[in-house]
Enzyme design. Structure first.
Site, PDB file in Angstrom:
ATOM      1  N   CYS A 139       0.836  -1.202   0.000  1.00 58.79           N
ATOM      2  CA  CYS A 139       0.000   0.000   0.000  1.00 58.79           C
ATOM      3  C   CYS A 139       0.867   1.247   0.000  1.00 58.79           C
ATOM      4  CB  CYS A 139      -0.909   0.007   1.212  1.00 58.79           C
ATOM      5  SG  CYS A 139       0.015   0.006   2.734  1.00 58.79           S
TER       6      CYS A 139
ATOM      7  N   GLU B 149      -5.844   1.912  -8.895  1.00 63.92           N
ATOM      8  CA  GLU B 149      -4.807   1.238  -8.106  1.00 63.92           C
ATOM      9  C   GLU B 149      -4.564  -0.115  -8.769  1.00 63.92           C
ATOM     10  OE1 GLU B 149      -5.764  -0.472  -4.234  1.00 63.92           O
ATOM     11  OE2 GLU B 149      -3.757   0.034  -3.534  1.00 63.92           O
TER      12      GLU B 149
END
Ligand code: NAD
Length: 497
Positions: free
Chosen positions: A281, A381
């Site tokens: 992340c 993403e």
């Protein structure tokens, strides 16, 4: 074929349901085990056991609790290679990276060893004549943790050491893709002397998650995962009256100013873009090259990427496979889309020649240049080893780009100008910032969390915010008057004198 079980009441439980999921070794593509999926009976057994155990654990002295956490730390430190090997076998990341993950989780365990100090309340004597005030913080009871596949040890450790040290009982729902690390840690807790039921592992999918979100005996939810699920978890658990921290996805930009050390910046872009195959992340997925830095920077990234060894994480490699075949194919589809949308494909990871089995979930480092903010490689993403270079004319253009993004997890600026770095730190709308540092994951005694669609709720993980999340406060006002010296009616609102 073994079935990875739940951990309830200090022992493994296969459960009564028949639903299971496959667990694969990403470097071979082979199914290595199945994991049990919880249904209503297992959810009830897990929460019931945790609730029962929480009663005595809450009353256990804070020193005794700290000692158990300390023993867990000692065991973890002495056997971390075992845990790292389990992570590599189910996640695919290289061993050195898995060890790094364990080390960063261990920092939170070490932070939690200081729980006696962290739980100290305030005390104000004589706030009014003969009246004292003190504050205290108490545990919540049973707390739920739902974690993602990409850090099967570290992300749970962002939460459970503090939750347990503070006197709560934990029910952890790990990712079904790499569920074994949680069971290994459960056994370690038992060895450290944690009473059975204080740490529970509930394996499964959405059914297990929803069961925890709705259960009236679960006081809080700490979730980490993709943004759509984080938002769903936040809303559903909040509606059920729980305290929630839900950490979501990311698109982390690294801004490179013309006065930056380009070698340092290129090292950082490659390390943070392709480390753990981009499944972090806090991975850098966008490099914003400001002014005329673009061509030189891209060339330096290409030179460094050519030196990387891609292959089985258990061997001597730099980057392993992606976690599942489905995820590998999804990331590859973004490479197709980026090329079709007109970005310049400088390095094509689809052509990788990996040191590993033919059926491994391989996708090599991929580099796009001249990416624009409307392309899907920029907007989405991707969560794989795909690095995009966006060209920006000025610092302001770069800042505006970062701030317009829906995510706000991490970002970095590379510059030799302290004033520019300071302005960036002030103006950027992102939770964690690195200055000449590519992955600014805060230390355990600071708190981890992003802004915007990267975090739902207001409390970040670990550090003092973590202690706050897993406890609730009381303020006590006291007086001990000598017999006969106080009393009498006073119906006016009390004031100090
Ligand atoms: P995911 O959202 O697919 O899964 C996370 C957890 O939610 C898992 O335990 C999973 O079983 C559960 N889940 C999946 N679908 C669900 C559904 N429909 N309903 C209820 N629960 C569901 O995420 P992932 O693929 O395991 O992990 C990668 C994602 O996590 C990335 O988006 C990454 O950015 C994010 N992440 C964020 C942080 C952070 O600190 N912000 C840290 C690590 C990972």
């Amino acid at each position: 074929m073994t079935t990875i079980a739940h951990w309830i009441d200090g022992t493994t439980h296969l459960g009564t349901g028949s639903r299971v999921g496959d667990v694969t070794n990403p470097a071979t593509g082979l199914v290595t085990a199945q994991v049990a999926f919880a249904g209503p009976a297992e959810i009830e057994a897990a929460v019931g056991s945790a609730k029962k155990a929480s009663i005595d654990w809450t009353r256990t002295s804070v020193s005794a609790r700290a000692q158990v956490v300390f023993r867990f730390r000692e065991l973890l430190n002495s056997r971390k290679e075992e845990l790292a090997a389990i992570i590599t076998a189910e996640h695919g990341k290289v061993l050195s990276d898995a060890l790094g993950e364990v080390a960063r989780g261990q920092e939170v365990v070490e932070f939690a060893c200081g729980i006696p100090h962290l739980l100290k309340g305030g005390n104000s004597p004589q706030v009014s004549t003969g009246v004292d005030v003190h504050s205290l913080r108490q545990p919540l009871g049973v707390v739920g943790i739902i974690s993602p596949f990409n850090f099967p040890a570290m992300v749970p450790m962002w939460f459970f050491p503090i939750a347990i040290a503070a006197g709560n009982a934990v029910v952890l729902k790990p990712s079904e893709k790499d569920p074994s690390a949680a069971i290994w840690m459960a056994r370690l807790w038992q060895e450290a002397g944690l009473p059975d039921g204080v740490f529970t592992v509930l394996q499964g999918d959405k059914v297990a998650v929803d069961g925890l979100l709705d259960h009236p005996d679960v006081a809080s939810i700490s979730f980490v995962g993709s943004t759509p699920i984080a938002e769903y978890v936040y809303q559903r658990a909040s509606r059920a009256g729980k305290r929630v921290q839900a950490l979501g996805g990311a698109k982390n930009h690294m801004v490179v100013l013309p006065d930056a050390d380009l070698d340092l910046a290129a090292d950082a872009a490659v390390s943070a873009g392709y480390g753990s195959a981009g499944e972090r992340c806090m991975a850098i997925s966008v490099v914003v090259a400001v002014g005329d830095t673009g061509d030189a920077l891209v060339q330096k990234i290409v030179e460094r990427t050519a030196t990387l060894k891609i292959g089985d994480g258990a061997l001597d490699t730099d980057m392993g496979p992606l976690v599942t075949r489905a995820h590998r194919d999804k990331v590859a589809s973004y490479v197709d889309a980026g090329a079709a949308e007109g970005a310049t494909l400088v390095i094509d990871g689809r052509e990788v020649d990996a040191d590993g089995a033919a059926d491994g979930f391989w996708l090599g480092p991929t580099l796009f240049d001249h990416v624009t903010p409307t392309m899907s490689v920029y907007t989405d993403e991707i969560f794989g080893p795909v690095l995009s270079v966006v060209r920006a004319g000025t610092y302001q253009e770069a800042l505006d780009l970062v701030n317009a993004n829906r995510y706000g997890n991490g970002t970095a600026i590379f510059t030799s100008n302290g004033g520019a770095a300071r302005a960036f730190e002030t103006d950027v709308q992102v939770g964690m910032i690195g200055v000449n540092v590519p992955i600014p994951v805060p230390m355990a005694y600071y708190s981890f969390g992003g802004w915007k669609s990267s975090l739902f709720g207001d409390t970040h993980a670990h550090g003092t915010e973590g202690v706050h999340f897993f406890t609730r406060g009381k303020v006590v006002t006291t007086r001990w008057p000598d017999p006969g010296t106080a009393g009498g009616l006073e119906l006016a609102f009390p004031k100090n004198h």
